[in-house]
Write a protein that holds these residues in place. Structure first.
Motif, PDB file in Angstrom:
ATOM      1  N   GLY A 266      12.781  49.188  36.387  1.00 45.58           N
ATOM      2  CA  GLY A 266      13.558  48.992  38.034  1.00 45.58           C
ATOM      3  C   GLY A 266      13.293  47.917  39.489  1.00 45.58           C
ATOM      4  N   ASN A 267      14.186  48.093  40.632  1.00 46.42           N
ATOM      5  CA  ASN A 267      13.915  48.049  41.717  1.00 46.42           C
ATOM      6  C   ASN A 267      13.675  49.081  42.809  1.00 46.42           C
ATOM      7  N   LYS A 268      13.926  49.950  42.082  1.00 53.47           N
ATOM      8  CA  LYS A 268      13.754  51.163  42.840  1.00 53.47           C
ATOM      9  C   LYS A 268      13.846  52.400  42.063  1.00 53.47           C
ATOM     10  N   ALA A 269      12.886  53.704  42.742  1.00 53.80           N
ATOM     11  CA  ALA A 269      12.548  54.818  40.950  1.00 53.80           C
ATOM     12  C   ALA A 269      12.622  55.952  42.483  1.00 53.80           C
ATOM     13  N   TRP A 270      12.512  57.179  41.859  1.00 53.97           N
ATOM     14  CA  TRP A 270      11.605  58.680  42.426  1.00 53.97           C
ATOM     15  C   TRP A 270      11.478  59.588  41.505  1.00 53.97           C
ATOM     16  N   PHE A 271      10.150  59.981  41.609  1.00 51.19           N
ATOM     17  CA  PHE A 271      10.281  61.129  40.392  1.00 51.19           C
ATOM     18  C   PHE A 271       9.281  62.473  41.641  1.00 51.19           C
ATOM     19  N   VAL A 272       9.985  63.940  40.809  1.00 52.77           N
ATOM     20  CA  VAL A 272       8.663  64.859  41.391  1.00 52.77           C
ATOM     21  C   VAL A 272       8.571  65.866  40.439  1.00 52.77           C
ATOM     22  N   ASN A 273       6.947  66.099  41.064  1.00 54.79           N
ATOM     23  CA  ASN A 273       6.132  67.248  39.079  1.00 54.79           C
ATOM     24  C   ASN A 273       5.848  68.068  40.452  1.00 54.79           C
ATOM     25  N   THR A 274       6.282  69.182  39.412  1.00 56.50           N
ATOM     26  CA  THR A 274       6.152  70.346  40.682  1.00 56.50           C
ATOM     27  C   THR A 274       5.221  70.824  39.432  1.00 56.50           C
ATOM     28  N   GLU A 275       3.933  71.755  39.948  1.00 55.07           N
ATOM     29  CA  GLU A 275       2.938  72.477  38.877  1.00 55.07           C
ATOM     30  C   GLU A 275       3.044  73.900  39.255  1.00 55.07           C
ATOM     31  N   LEU A 276       2.715  74.779  38.272  1.00 55.39           N
ATOM     32  CA  LEU A 276       1.981  76.028  38.199  1.00 55.39           C
ATOM     33  C   LEU A 276       0.049  76.023  37.290  1.00 55.39           C
ATOM     34  N   ILE A 277      -0.437  76.196  37.953  1.00 52.69           N
ATOM     35  CA  ILE A 277      -1.596  75.384  37.574  1.00 52.69           C
ATOM     36  C   ILE A 277      -2.712  77.054  37.861  1.00 52.69           C
ATOM     37  N   PHE A 278      -3.346  77.697  36.452  1.00 51.80           N
ATOM     38  CA  PHE A 278      -3.627  78.759  36.606  1.00 51.80           C
ATOM     39  C   PHE A 278      -5.199  78.874  35.584  1.00 51.80           C
ATOM     40  N   PRO A 279      -6.124  79.180  35.603  1.00 54.45           N
ATOM     41  CA  PRO A 279      -8.086  79.359  35.070  1.00 54.45           C
ATOM     42  C   PRO A 279      -7.708  80.329  34.194  1.00 54.45           C
ATOM     43  N   TYR A 281     -10.274  79.387  31.373  1.00 55.44           N
ATOM     44  CA  TYR A 281     -11.281  80.259  31.314  1.00 55.44           C
ATOM     45  C   TYR A 281     -12.390  79.441  32.495  1.00 55.44           C
ATOM     46  N   GLU A 282     -13.076  80.217  33.121  1.00 53.12           N
ATOM     47  CA  GLU A 282     -13.858  79.570  35.129  1.00 53.12           C
ATOM     48  C   GLU A 282     -15.240  79.450  34.519  1.00 53.12           C
ATOM     49  N   PRO A 283     -15.931  79.621  33.200  1.00 55.39           N
ATOM     50  CA  PRO A 283     -16.883  79.326  33.010  1.00 55.39           C
ATOM     51  C   PRO A 283     -17.349  77.428  32.605  1.00 55.39           C
ATOM     52  N   MET A 284     -15.917  77.305  31.855  1.00 58.64           N
ATOM     53  CA  MET A 284     -15.898  76.106  32.213  1.00 58.64           C
ATOM     54  C   MET A 284     -14.768  75.095  32.093  1.00 58.64           C
ATOM     55  N   ARG A 285     -14.137  75.956  33.042  1.00 63.61           N
ATOM     56  CA  ARG A 285     -13.809  75.131  34.068  1.00 63.61           C
ATOM     57  C   ARG A 285     -11.882  74.598  33.490  1.00 63.61           C
ATOM     58  N   VAL A 286     -11.736  75.598  32.422  1.00 59.18           N
ATOM     59  CA  VAL A 286     -10.537  75.506  31.576  1.00 59.18           C
ATOM     60  C   VAL A 286      -9.220  75.559  32.418  1.00 59.18           C
ATOM     61  N   ARG A 287      -8.218  74.900  32.997  1.00 62.13           N
ATOM     62  CA  ARG A 287      -7.411  75.447  33.606  1.00 62.13           C
ATOM     63  C   ARG A 287      -5.955  75.129  32.792  1.00 62.13           C
ATOM     64  N   GLY A 288      -4.969  76.330  32.909  1.00 54.63           N
ATOM     65  CA  GLY A 288      -3.628  75.713  31.962  1.00 54.63           C
ATOM     66  C   GLY A 288      -2.601  75.849  32.993  1.00 54.63           C
ATOM     67  N   LEU A 289      -1.535  75.069  32.895  1.00 58.05           N
ATOM     68  CA  LEU A 289      -0.689  74.671  33.909  1.00 58.05           C
ATOM     69  C   LEU A 289       1.177  74.596  33.102  1.00 58.05           C
ATOM     70  N   VAL A 290       1.876  75.297  33.555  1.00 51.92           N
ATOM     71  CA  VAL A 290       3.528  74.380  33.594  1.00 51.92           C
ATOM     72  C   VAL A 290       3.749  74.141  34.156  1.00 51.92           C
ATOM     73  N   PHE A 291       4.385  72.973  33.672  1.00 52.00           N
ATOM     74  CA  PHE A 291       5.743  72.004  34.921  1.00 52.00           C
ATOM     75  C   PHE A 291       6.474  71.612  34.686  1.00 52.00           C
ATOM     76  N   PHE A 292       7.866  70.609  35.766  1.00 45.82           N
ATOM     77  CA  PHE A 292       8.864  70.661  35.237  1.00 45.82           C
ATOM     78  C   PHE A 292       9.129  69.840  36.202  1.00 45.82           C
ATOM     79  N   ASP A 293       9.076  68.041  35.841  1.00 51.23           N
ATOM     80  CA  ASP A 293       9.195  66.878  36.610  1.00 51.23           C
ATOM     81  C   ASP A 293      10.573  66.271  36.215  1.00 51.23           C
ATOM     82  N   ILE A 294      10.909  65.208  37.345  1.00 53.19           N
ATOM     83  CA  ILE A 294      12.243  65.034  37.824  1.00 53.19           C
ATOM     84  C   ILE A 294      11.984  64.484  38.567  1.00 53.19           C
TER      85      ILE A 294
END
Length: 356
Positions: A266-279, A281-294
């Motif tokens: 296209g010649n025009k586009a938009w998008f929004v990413n929303t994320e909820l990020i949570f630890p 396993y902190e010793p290995m810096r492992v993070r989980g997330l849930v997301f919604f994109d539009i």
């Protein structure tokens, strides 16, 4: 010496400033990749930086040379010169391959606190090759001109404001980038167009150790003079881990205006990413997330306002990110919330890589 002065002798040992790395990984965009890079962060002992890298993949090869002077001519201006070559092999699913060769020169300077300005001149040649019959009409038309080669001479201005508390794992702050590009016209070359982009990402610490992230992006481009539409290499595609998850890479796109099923961008586009990020396993810096994109993506057949009135594409899912012995890993499982014929209901996005 004076009685109130003391001679002090200090021995300094400079740490190594050069680096060599070789590694590999996998990207859902480029497939299996291998990477070699060499860099020097204190070239000639004057704080200049130089880097050469080569990335070889099943779908793309990328070669880069970069030289950076943070204090050009002993000033507060940054200067960066870059040369590059990219070879893509998307013939089986897009109907054509490309070779891109170019170079750029950038100057940057701090404007006010946390606000930085950049001006870049870029000269780039793109060759469209290995054309298939099912390639979109826009691609075939561009490939018929000048043997498939076109030259772009462009100037880009950008401002960036970054208040994040970390570049790699931010928990609060904002990063906003606004940019405008003018190509052709009085700058010469073959392609005449303008492009505009706005991107902002906000991180907010919530209760416990939860972090919310909202990232919004808006793109627009238009051609002028004897360039009929935005050139193929400048068009916008959505879908994949960096835009709309739950869709295959680059598949959220207008289709061939000539009636085919090819994706033209296209010649025009938009998008929004929303994320909820949570630890996880902190010793290995492992993070989980849930997301919604539009988001949405349209071409010259639609007006700018149609971007926001047409049905937007939506995806949601879960993911995990961490640093492992084979490098940084990003794994996200996305679901297409408004599936259309021929699209997948779910897509697994995976990237991994390492250097050693």
């Amino acid at each position: 010496t004076a009685e109130d002065q003391v001679d002090v002798v200090v021995d300094l040992k400079e740490k190594p400033t050069g680096a060599f790395s070789i590694g590999g990984g996998f990207s859902s965009v480029d497939g299996v990749i291998g990477l070699v890079s060499i860099s020097q962060n204190n070239l000639f002992g004057y704080g200049k930086r130089a880097r050469a890298s080569a990335q070889i993949g099943t779908r793309a090869n990328r070669f880069n040379l970069t030289y950076t002077d943070p204090h050009f001519l002993d000033s507060d201006f940054l200067m960066e010169a870059r040369g590059y070559r990219t070879q893509t092999r998307f013939r089986t699913n897009q109907g054509f391959n490309t070779n891109t060769t170019g170079g750029s020169l950038t100057f940057g300077h701090a404007l006010i606190e946390r606000l930085y300005g950049l001006v870049t001149y870029n000269l780039e040649e793109v060759e469209i090759k290995d054309l298939e019959d099912f390639a979109p009409f826009l691609v075939r038309r561009q490939a018929e001109q000048n043997g498939g080669r076109s030259l772009t001479s462009a100037m880009t201005g950008a401002v960036i404001r970054d208040t994040r508390d970390s570049f790699t794992e931010p928990t609060r702050g904002n990063r906003t980038r606004l940019a405008a590009t003018y190509a052709g016209g009085y700058l010469g070359a073959d392609n005449n167009f303008t492009k505009y982009s706005a991107e902002s990402s906000q991180y907010v610490p919530l209760f416990w150790k939860l972090v919310g992230n909202v990232r919004g992006t808006l793109w627009y481009g238009d051609s002028f003079k004897d360039t009929p539409v935005l050139p193929v290499q400048e068009r916008f595609f959505l879908g994949g881990p960096n835009t709309l998850r739950g869709f295959r890479n680059f598949t959220v796109s207008p289709t061939d205006p000539a009636g085919g099923e090819g994706l033209t961008g296209g010649n025009k586009a938009w998008f929004v990413n929303t994320e909820l990020i949570f630890p996880l396993y902190e010793p290995m810096r492992v993070r989980g997330l849930v997301f919604f994109d539009i988001g949405n993506n349209l071409d010259e057949r639609d007006g700018f306002g149609d971007l926001f009135t047409r049905e937007a594409r939506r995806g949601a899912g879960i993911g995990i990110r961490f640093n492992s012995p084979i490098g940084a890993i990003r794994l996200e499982w996305g679901f297409n919330l408004n599936k259309r014929p021929g699209e997948r209901m779910q897509v697994l996005h995976f990237t991994a890589g390492t250097s050693f």
